[in-house]
Structures are given as structure tokens and as C-alpha cells.
Design a protein around this motif. Structure first.
Motif, mmCIF file in Angstrom:
data_model
loop_
_atom_site.group_PDB
_atom_site.id
_atom_site.type_symbol
_atom_site.label_atom_id
_atom_site.label_comp_id
_atom_site.label_asym_id
_atom_site.label_seq_id
_atom_site.Cartn_x
_atom_site.Cartn_y
_atom_site.Cartn_z
ATOM 1 N N TYR A 171 -32.043 40.608 6.522
ATOM 2 C CA TYR A 171 -31.750 39.306 6.176
ATOM 3 C C TYR A 171 -31.416 38.416 7.289
ATOM 4 C CZ TYR A 171 -30.746 35.316 3.048
ATOM 5 O OH TYR A 171 -30.704 34.132 2.551
ATOM 6 N N ALA A 172 -30.509 38.826 8.034
ATOM 7 C CA ALA A 172 -29.904 38.006 9.126
ATOM 8 C C ALA A 172 -30.947 37.708 10.059
ATOM 9 C CB ALA A 172 -28.823 38.754 9.581
ATOM 10 N N PHE A 173 -31.911 38.717 10.253
ATOM 11 C CA PHE A 173 -32.617 38.493 11.428
ATOM 12 C C PHE A 173 -33.783 37.442 11.157
ATOM 13 C CE2 PHE A 173 -37.003 39.272 13.549
ATOM 14 C CZ PHE A 173 -36.484 39.347 15.013
ATOM 15 N N ALA A 174 -34.285 37.739 9.479
ATOM 16 C CA ALA A 174 -35.103 36.694 8.986
ATOM 17 C C ALA A 174 -34.802 35.334 9.058
ATOM 18 C CB ALA A 174 -35.643 37.394 7.832
ATOM 19 N N PHE A 175 -33.389 35.421 8.492
ATOM 20 C CA PHE A 175 -32.686 33.846 8.588
ATOM 21 C C PHE A 175 -32.570 33.264 9.947
ATOM 22 C CE2 PHE A 175 -29.471 30.867 8.525
ATOM 23 C CZ PHE A 175 -29.755 29.970 7.428
ATOM 24 N N LEU A 176 -32.117 34.037 10.897
ATOM 25 C CA LEU A 176 -31.876 33.368 12.195
ATOM 26 C C LEU A 176 -33.088 32.940 12.736
ATOM 27 C CD1 LEU A 176 -28.902 35.757 13.069
ATOM 28 C CD2 LEU A 176 -28.703 33.171 12.569
ATOM 29 N N ASP A 177 -34.238 33.897 12.721
ATOM 30 C CA ASP A 177 -35.322 33.707 13.346
ATOM 31 C C ASP A 177 -35.903 32.149 12.981
ATOM 32 O OD1 ASP A 177 -37.692 34.331 15.084
ATOM 33 O OD2 ASP A 177 -38.808 34.761 13.162
ATOM 34 N N ARG A 178 -35.865 31.933 11.647
ATOM 35 C CA ARG A 178 -36.161 30.335 11.323
ATOM 36 C C ARG A 178 -35.205 29.364 11.457
ATOM 37 N NH1 ARG A 178 -38.123 34.749 8.414
ATOM 38 N NH2 ARG A 178 -39.990 34.634 6.947
ATOM 39 N N TYR A 179 -33.970 29.759 11.219
ATOM 40 C CA TYR A 179 -32.817 28.574 11.390
ATOM 41 C C TYR A 179 -33.093 28.102 12.940
ATOM 42 C CZ TYR A 179 -28.784 25.987 10.799
ATOM 43 O OH TYR A 179 -27.910 24.960 10.711
ATOM 44 N N LEU A 180 -33.192 28.951 13.976
ATOM 45 C CA LEU A 180 -32.978 28.596 15.222
ATOM 46 C C LEU A 180 -34.298 27.891 15.814
ATOM 47 C CD1 LEU A 180 -31.700 32.259 16.550
ATOM 48 C CD2 LEU A 180 -30.126 29.881 16.232
ATOM 49 N N THR A 181 -35.312 27.787 15.090
ATOM 50 C CA THR A 181 -36.288 26.972 15.541
ATOM 51 C C THR A 181 -35.817 25.362 15.630
ATOM 52 O OG1 THR A 181 -37.439 26.737 13.237
ATOM 53 C CG2 THR A 181 -38.073 28.712 14.868
ATOM 54 N N ARG B 41 -28.989 40.474 17.671
ATOM 55 C CA ARG B 41 -28.086 40.194 18.877
ATOM 56 C C ARG B 41 -28.955 39.807 19.951
ATOM 57 N NH1 ARG B 41 -22.963 43.151 21.717
ATOM 58 N NH2 ARG B 41 -23.017 41.931 23.757
ATOM 59 N N LYS B 42 -30.102 40.491 20.123
ATOM 60 C CA LYS B 42 -31.140 40.067 21.207
ATOM 61 C C LYS B 42 -31.713 38.770 20.861
ATOM 62 C CE LYS B 42 -35.424 41.681 23.590
ATOM 63 N NZ LYS B 42 -36.669 42.845 23.299
ATOM 64 N N LEU B 43 -32.038 38.356 19.811
ATOM 65 C CA LEU B 43 -32.358 37.092 19.209
ATOM 66 C C LEU B 43 -31.587 36.042 19.516
ATOM 67 C CD1 LEU B 43 -34.603 35.512 17.421
ATOM 68 C CD2 LEU B 43 -33.176 35.970 15.621
ATOM 69 N N LEU B 44 -30.268 36.369 19.372
ATOM 70 C CA LEU B 44 -29.098 35.370 19.729
ATOM 71 C C LEU B 44 -28.978 35.072 21.265
ATOM 72 C CD1 LEU B 44 -26.545 36.276 17.176
ATOM 73 C CD2 LEU B 44 -28.017 34.064 16.954
#
Length: 425
Positions: A373-383, A244-247
Motif C-alpha cells: 500500500y505504501a508503495f502504491a500511495f507514494l508512487d502516486r503522491y510524489l508525482t 525506500r528506493k522510490l524515496l
């Protein structure tokens, strides 16, 4: 006096009117893969309501045989294929997620695959359990292609050789039968057991949904618009707070915890989100033999299934100004699969309505792993630098190689292998 005007063309998005909107656009960015042709397309189609299944395999740039592409009717029936798919998913749950390890006192059991993401302390166990699942994946793959006949033998040899010897390939399985493709396996026999799974070797998507409505081009933006659709009871599980913090830090985020808010947004003509993330429970709901569908639940008890989603958005399907195009991370149990071909598939419904792709697990995924998994995926996708296909393939390898955890192989793409977040510099 008439005279010719000097015109300087700075942009030519249609390539002299030879492309439809959005075709080729992502290829202009460094590292993009969106406009490249697929390396391999495998079509698997059932003839109406019959049990007969036809397969076609096409390799980009390859004419083999010269007379036509590889085509054959399978000896295995559609029902048998679905049974094999169900067995593979069941094995991953029984042999991995719910596999017990007795404590020293012999009275208590631990479930390391359900509670731990990093399994390096359990390397020997992880290897043995994965080797068992590998045999299930190989068995299902071999059974699918088994049988006599020249056409089938040639197709089997070509497909097996391509998936075994070459890679990583970008593969699309165009099928109306929902099979756990990343969890199927070929025989290479070198290195760790997880290296023979299709999802480890290749980027994979499952397609087969109806044609989505063409939507007007949209300009990239410098900050993604996202939503978190969640059950508040899961907000503190594992790395869920970090997700959530990442988003919140990297996107314009909308949080929805009630189904009414989600359905209200879905019913609007314009739902302009780049990414839609579901962090909630998934389950099959049934009304006897009359009705069975996969549904997800947010904080309230209302089931959100494919028909409910279609019901709230169907009036906008052919409206030119309507907008719905998110990539959907459906991080809920079973969200990447349907148990039978007749069951409505939530991911397929979202794709039909306009979503650029849906990513979800094929099994009842442990919550701690799902959040990781969600954190790892979103961290890459949001780039905005990688496609969903690249990320899912890389995560399958990273979790297995670094943490000895094969569970990332259970996440499958329904369309979306080329989905990429478009951001301005």
C-alpha cells in the motif's frame, strides 16, 4: 515633477487581500482539487462529557430543508458509537486478517489475507468474508442513525440517500468521536460486496483536531523533501526495499531508525519536510487506568506517542518562523484510530502541530500489505498531480477490484483530503 508609475501585476496570491495565505493556490495546477469546496460535511459532536451526540449534515449547494440544514440529536449514545466502532475493527481482524484456511491435510492452517496481497486465487473466500464485513459496516451505520423523531428521520433519509445515490463525493466527517468511516457501509446491493463501503464510494477524511497555527507561504520546489522513520527489522518486508528506493530516487530523503534522531528533528524550529513516512510497529501502551495511548516504535524500544510529540514541539507552536507542515503516512498498526474517545490520538497531535494530514490503518495491518500500500500511495503522491483523498479512494477501489483485497479500506485520513505535493515543473 511627480508622475504616475506604470505597474504591471504579474502575481496576485491574496486575490486583492481577500484570501489567507495558501488558500486557492493549488487550484492553479492542472488536476488540483485543493481549493474546491467539500461536497458533504458531517459534524458529529458529543456534548462535553455527556453521552448525548449531535449530528449536522451540510451538502454543498443544497438547501434542504429550506429553514435550516439537517440537524438532530442521535438516539444512540457516545459510548455505544465507540462500541460499534470497536466491533467493526475487531471484525476486520477476526474475519479477514487472522481468518484461517485449513490445508488439505486438515492439520495446518494458512492465513491468506495476512500473507497475500493478490487474492484472486481466493476470490470466492474474499467475497464471502467481505460480505460478512459489509454487514458489520451496515449495522454500525444503521445503528448510528436509528431512532424516532422527525429531525432524525429527515437527517437519516438525506444522508443515506446522498451517500448511496451520488458519488464519488468529497466527504469530511468533523467529529470528536473517532469512527472507522471508510469501513462503514450503505445499502446499494449491486456488484461486489466491497462496493457498498463508504471508503469505496467516496473520498473521506476525519477531522476534529484543534486549529493548527497558520504558517507562512512557502515556494514549491522541484524535488520533494521526505523522511523515512523506520524500524530496521522491517526494512526487508515485502516491497519495503522498493519503497525506500522510490524515496531515494525521487526525493531528498532522510532516514531515521532511532527515536532520539526523530525527536531531535521534531524539537527544531524548522522541520521542513513535504512528506514524513513511518514504517514501524504501532501498539497501545498502558499504565493501568491512569494512562493509555497509541504509540509507535522505531528500532529502539522507546514509545513515541501524542504527548511525547507535543512535548518536543510545543515551544514552536506560536513562533512565526517555525515550520512543520508534512503530510504523514503513518504506516503502523492501529495508527489511524484510537480505541476510545479519551485516548490521545497520535495523528491528531501531528495535525495540531501543523501536519497537513495523516494517513494510517484502522487495524493491525499485515506487514506485506502495508508495504504494498505504501508503495502504491507514494508512487502516486510524489508525482504532485493527485490529492491524498483522490489516491486513498482510488487505491481502495483498485485493491478490491483488481486483487479482490478489501484491506485498503482500513486506511483512513485524519484531515488531509486536499493535501497535495507542490512541485515546480
Amino acid at each position: 515633477m511627480p508622475r504616475d508609475l506604470v505597474v504591471e501585476i504579474r502575481q496576485n496570491p491574496s486575490a486583492d487581500y481577500t484570501l489567507l495565505p495558501r488558500q486557492g493556490g493549488p487550484a492553479d495546477r492542472p488536476g488540483a482539487r485543493g481549493a474546491e469546496p467539500l461536497d458533504l460535511k458531517v459534524s458529529l459532536r458529543r456534548h462535553g462529557t455527556a453521552e448525548l451526540v449531535h449530528m449536522a449534515v451540510d451538502r454543498a449547494g443544497v438547501r434542504e430543508p429550506l429553514t435550516r440544514g439537517h440537524r438532530a440529536y442521535l438516539d444512540v449514545s457516545a459510548s455505544r458509537l465507540l462500541q460499534l466502532a470497536g466491533r467493526v475493527r475487531w471484525a476486520w481482524k477476526e474475519q479477514l486478517v487472522t481468518y484461517p484456511v485449513l490445508e488439505d491435510d486438515g492439520m495446518r492452517a494458512r492465513y491468506p489475507f495476512a500473507s497475500d496481497v493478490d487474492l484472486t486465487a481466493w476470490t470466492a473466500l474474499a467475497r464471502s468474508r467481505t460480505a460478512e464485513l459489509l454487514e458489520e459496516g451496515r449495522f454500525a451505520f444503521d445503528e448510528m442513525l436509528a431512532g424516532p423523531g422527525r429531525d432524525l428521520a429527515e437527517l437519516r433519509a438525506f444522508l443515506t440517500r446522498t451517500l448511496t445515490e451520488e458519488g464519488p463525493l468529497r466527504v469530511s466527517f468533523d467529529s470528536d468521536l473517532h469512527l472507522p468511516w471508510p469501513m462503514l457501509a450503505v445499502t446499494v446491493g449491486q456488484g461486489e460486496p466491497w462496493q457498498d463501503f463508504l471508503g469505496y464510494r467516496h473520498q473521506i477524511e476525519q477531522t476534529g483536531a484543534a486549529y493548527p497555527r497558520a504558517q507562512a507561504p512557502y515556494p514549491p520546489r522541484n524535488r520533494a523533501v521526505t523522511s523515512l522513520n523506520t524500524d530496521s527489522a522491517l526494512e526487508s518486508v515485502g516491497r519495503a526495499p522498493e519503497v525506500r528506493k522510490l524515496l531515494e530516487e525521487r526525493t531528498e530523503l532522510t532516514v531515521r531508525t532511532e527515536s532520539a534522531r526523530f525527536l531531535e528533528a521534531l524539537a527544531g524550529a524548522v522541520l521542513d519536510e513535504d512528506l514524513m513516512y513511518f514504517w514501524c510497529h504501532g501498539q497501545f501502551v498502558s499504565n493501568g487506568s491512569l494512562y493509555t495511548q497509541l504509540s509507535v516504535r522505531l528500532s529502539d524500544p522507546r514509545d513515541i506517542d501524542a504527548d511525547l510529540v507535543r512535548r518536543h514541539r510545543r515551544s514552536h507552536q506560536d513562533v512565526p518562523d517555525a515550520l512543520f507542515r508534512p503530510f504523514v503516512l503513518l504506516n503502523a498498526c492501529h495508527a489511524g484510530q484510537s480505541a476510545e474517545a479519551e485516548l490521545e490520538h497520535l495523528g491528531r497531535a501531528l495535525v495540531e502541530l501543523g501536519a497537513s494530514g495523516v494517513l494510517g490503518p484502522q487495524i493491525e495491518i499485515p506487514q506485506v500489505f502495508g508495504a504494498e500500500y505504501a508503495f502504491a500511495f507514494l508512487d502516486r503522491y510524489l508525482t504532485g498531480r493527485f490529492t491524498a483523498g483522490e489516491i486513498t479512494w482510488r487505491l481502495a477501489r483498485d485493491f478490491a477490484d483488481v486483487y479482490r483485497n478489501p484491506l485498503a479500506l482500513t486506511y483512513s485520513l485524519h484531515c488531509g483530503i486536499d493535501s497535495m505535493l507542490e512541485l515546480t515543473p
